[in-house]
Design an enzyme around this catalytic site. Sequence first.
Site, PDB file in Angstrom:
ATOM      1  N   ASN A  90      -2.973   1.534  -8.866  1.00  0.00           N
ATOM      2  CA  ASN A  90      -3.692   2.487  -8.009  1.00  0.00           C
ATOM      3  C   ASN A  90      -3.090   2.624  -6.611  1.00  0.00           C
ATOM      4  O   ASN A  90      -3.221   3.678  -5.984  1.00  0.00           O
ATOM      5  CB  ASN A  90      -5.161   2.056  -7.919  1.00  0.00           C
ATOM      6  CG  ASN A  90      -5.902   2.786  -6.837  1.00  0.00           C
ATOM      7  OD1 ASN A  90      -6.214   3.974  -6.966  1.00  0.00           O
ATOM      8  ND2 ASN A  90      -6.166   2.104  -5.729  1.00  0.00           N
ATOM      9  N   TYR A 154       5.409  13.192  -2.253  1.00  0.00           N
ATOM     10  CA  TYR A 154       4.122  12.733  -2.802  1.00  0.00           C
ATOM     11  C   TYR A 154       3.863  13.355  -4.177  1.00  0.00           C
ATOM     12  O   TYR A 154       3.736  12.620  -5.160  1.00  0.00           O
ATOM     13  CB  TYR A 154       2.988  12.993  -1.800  1.00  0.00           C
ATOM     14  CG  TYR A 154       1.648  12.502  -2.302  1.00  0.00           C
ATOM     15  CD1 TYR A 154       1.442  11.139  -2.557  1.00  0.00           C
ATOM     16  CD2 TYR A 154       0.603  13.382  -2.577  1.00  0.00           C
ATOM     17  CE1 TYR A 154       0.225  10.683  -3.046  1.00  0.00           C
ATOM     18  CE2 TYR A 154      -0.609  12.922  -3.061  1.00  0.00           C
ATOM     19  CZ  TYR A 154      -0.799  11.582  -3.295  1.00  0.00           C
ATOM     20  OH  TYR A 154      -1.994  11.121  -3.785  1.00  0.00           O
ATOM     21  N   LYS A 158       3.956  11.605  -8.025  1.00  0.00           N
ATOM     22  CA  LYS A 158       2.829  11.651  -8.969  1.00  0.00           C
ATOM     23  C   LYS A 158       3.232  12.352 -10.281  1.00  0.00           C
ATOM     24  O   LYS A 158       2.692  12.041 -11.339  1.00  0.00           O
ATOM     25  CB  LYS A 158       1.615  12.318  -8.320  1.00  0.00           C
ATOM     26  CG  LYS A 158       1.061  11.534  -7.121  1.00  0.00           C
ATOM     27  CD  LYS A 158       0.621  10.106  -7.485  1.00  0.00           C
ATOM     28  CE  LYS A 158      -0.101   9.404  -6.355  1.00  0.00           C
ATOM     29  NZ  LYS A 158      -0.556   8.048  -6.692  1.00  0.00           N
TER      30      LYS A 158
HETATM   31  P1  NAD Z   1      -6.460   4.256   0.576  1.00  0.00           P
HETATM   32  O1  NAD Z   1      -5.455   4.520   1.617  1.00  0.00           O
HETATM   33  O2  NAD Z   1      -7.914   4.215   0.945  1.00  0.00           O
HETATM   34  O3  NAD Z   1      -6.097   2.915  -0.221  1.00  0.00           O
HETATM   35  C1  NAD Z   1      -4.780   2.634  -0.583  1.00  0.00           C
HETATM   36  C2  NAD Z   1      -4.685   1.264  -1.171  1.00  0.00           C
HETATM   37  O4  NAD Z   1      -3.302   1.037  -1.430  1.00  0.00           O
HETATM   38  C3  NAD Z   1      -5.146   0.156  -0.215  1.00  0.00           C
HETATM   39  O5  NAD Z   1      -5.878  -0.814  -0.945  1.00  0.00           O
HETATM   40  C4  NAD Z   1      -3.834  -0.440   0.305  1.00  0.00           C
HETATM   41  O6  NAD Z   1      -3.946  -1.840   0.523  1.00  0.00           O
HETATM   42  C5  NAD Z   1      -2.881  -0.165  -0.834  1.00  0.00           C
HETATM   43  N1  NAD Z   1      -1.519  -0.035  -0.313  1.00  0.00           N
HETATM   44  C6  NAD Z   1      -1.081   0.826   0.637  1.00  0.00           C
HETATM   45  N2  NAD Z   1       0.228   0.590   0.894  1.00  0.00           N
HETATM   46  C7  NAD Z   1       0.596  -0.450   0.102  1.00  0.00           C
HETATM   47  C8  NAD Z   1       1.799  -1.166  -0.100  1.00  0.00           C
HETATM   48  N3  NAD Z   1       2.928  -0.873   0.557  1.00  0.00           N
HETATM   49  N4  NAD Z   1       1.834  -2.173  -1.024  1.00  0.00           N
HETATM   50  C9  NAD Z   1       0.712  -2.478  -1.708  1.00  0.00           C
HETATM   51  N5  NAD Z   1      -0.464  -1.840  -1.586  1.00  0.00           N
HETATM   52  C10 NAD Z   1      -0.522  -0.839  -0.684  1.00  0.00           C
HETATM   53  O7  NAD Z   1      -6.180   5.338  -0.519  1.00  0.00           O
HETATM   54  P2  NAD Z   1      -7.000   5.996  -1.716  1.00  0.00           P
HETATM   55  O8  NAD Z   1      -7.290   7.385  -1.290  1.00  0.00           O
HETATM   56  O9  NAD Z   1      -8.071   5.143  -2.251  1.00  0.00           O
HETATM   57  O10 NAD Z   1      -5.781   6.098  -2.741  1.00  0.00           O
HETATM   58  C11 NAD Z   1      -5.656   5.346  -3.911  1.00  0.00           C
HETATM   59  C12 NAD Z   1      -4.810   6.134  -4.872  1.00  0.00           C
HETATM   60  O11 NAD Z   1      -5.418   7.392  -5.112  1.00  0.00           O
HETATM   61  C13 NAD Z   1      -3.397   6.446  -4.360  1.00  0.00           C
HETATM   62  O12 NAD Z   1      -2.473   6.270  -5.416  1.00  0.00           O
HETATM   63  C14 NAD Z   1      -3.483   7.917  -3.960  1.00  0.00           C
HETATM   64  O13 NAD Z   1      -2.240   8.546  -4.051  1.00  0.00           O
HETATM   65  C15 NAD Z   1      -4.471   8.427  -4.992  1.00  0.00           C
HETATM   66  N6  NAD Z   1      -5.167   9.679  -4.647  1.00  0.00           N
HETATM   67  C16 NAD Z   1      -6.030   9.740  -3.591  1.00  0.00           C
HETATM   68  C17 NAD Z   1      -6.675  10.943  -3.313  1.00  0.00           C
HETATM   69  C18 NAD Z   1      -7.652  11.089  -2.170  1.00  0.00           C
HETATM   70  O14 NAD Z   1      -8.082  12.221  -1.873  1.00  0.00           O
HETATM   71  N7  NAD Z   1      -8.056  10.020  -1.506  1.00  0.00           N
HETATM   72  C19 NAD Z   1      -6.420  12.067  -4.108  1.00  0.00           C
HETATM   73  C20 NAD Z   1      -5.536  11.967  -5.156  1.00  0.00           C
HETATM   74  C21 NAD Z   1      -4.914  10.760  -5.428  1.00  0.00           C
END
Ligand code: NAD
Length: 246
Positions: A90, A154, A158
Amino acid sequence: MLEDKVAIITGGTRGIGFATAKKFLENGAKVVIFGTKVQSVNEAVEKLKTLNNKYDVIGFYPNLTCESEIKNIFEEIEKKYGKIDILVNNAGISSKTKIEEYTEEEYDQISNLNIKAVFTCSKLVIPYLKKTKGVILNTSSMVSIYGQTAGVMYPASKFAVNGITKSLSRELAPYGIRVNAIAPGIIETDMVKNLPKEIIEPLIKTIPLGRIGTPEDIANGFLFLASDLASYVTGEILSIDGAARS
Ligand code: NAD
């Protein structure tokens, strides 16, 4: 739905990963969260245990692209819990940089976390999942379908996650291992929560279901895909986006 399953969730300290950890614990799993720093990992573990002191949750903060570190941690998890059933890849970072402004560092940072970490963790977990007929789940994004207007790496990363998901579902099916992804739309994580009203309101108007998604919306999808209810589902990229993709 996940009684006694052992699940690893990368990026489990906040946002979608944290909500997924909570959902899996509520459904009987033992959960291992991976984060970036000892402090945020400890805080997330404590927060989950405060919800229910019977929750079995621990954390690590490995470099997700370092094979030897991940190998040692997976061995430690198997020693503690006897098996590994579920890996949720994730952790991820996004980007809004225009192509001409990309640095090599940013390119490497995105491709390392969003692609190489998914590859590395998946590769190293397979011996364990072969024993449990386990599950790999990946967090993709709605931008993996149409791209976006900046930050090309990005969506590119994905698209790669979708490719890994579809290919591994075929390669690992003979072992009974299922591989699926969720493509979330706009989800209310810390970043989105802090956006001003002038940005949020027009954004909501572009979403047919009329609201931004919650981390729990995505966690519900992961729960289904991790569970036996999805025992004939593999190679699927499940959109959870209120139809925002169209
Ligand atoms: P967030 O920024 O709240 O959390 C990201 C998580 O990734 C954190 O737990 C952080 O510790 C970890 N992380 C960040 N950099 C890291 C690194 N270098 N090494 C290890 N861990 C690392 O983000 P989120 O929105 O919960 O995103 C989680 C996933 O969902 C991601 O893959 C993101 O691309 C995807 N996503 C998010 C959204 C959105 O709108 N929030 C939409 C589509 C996809």
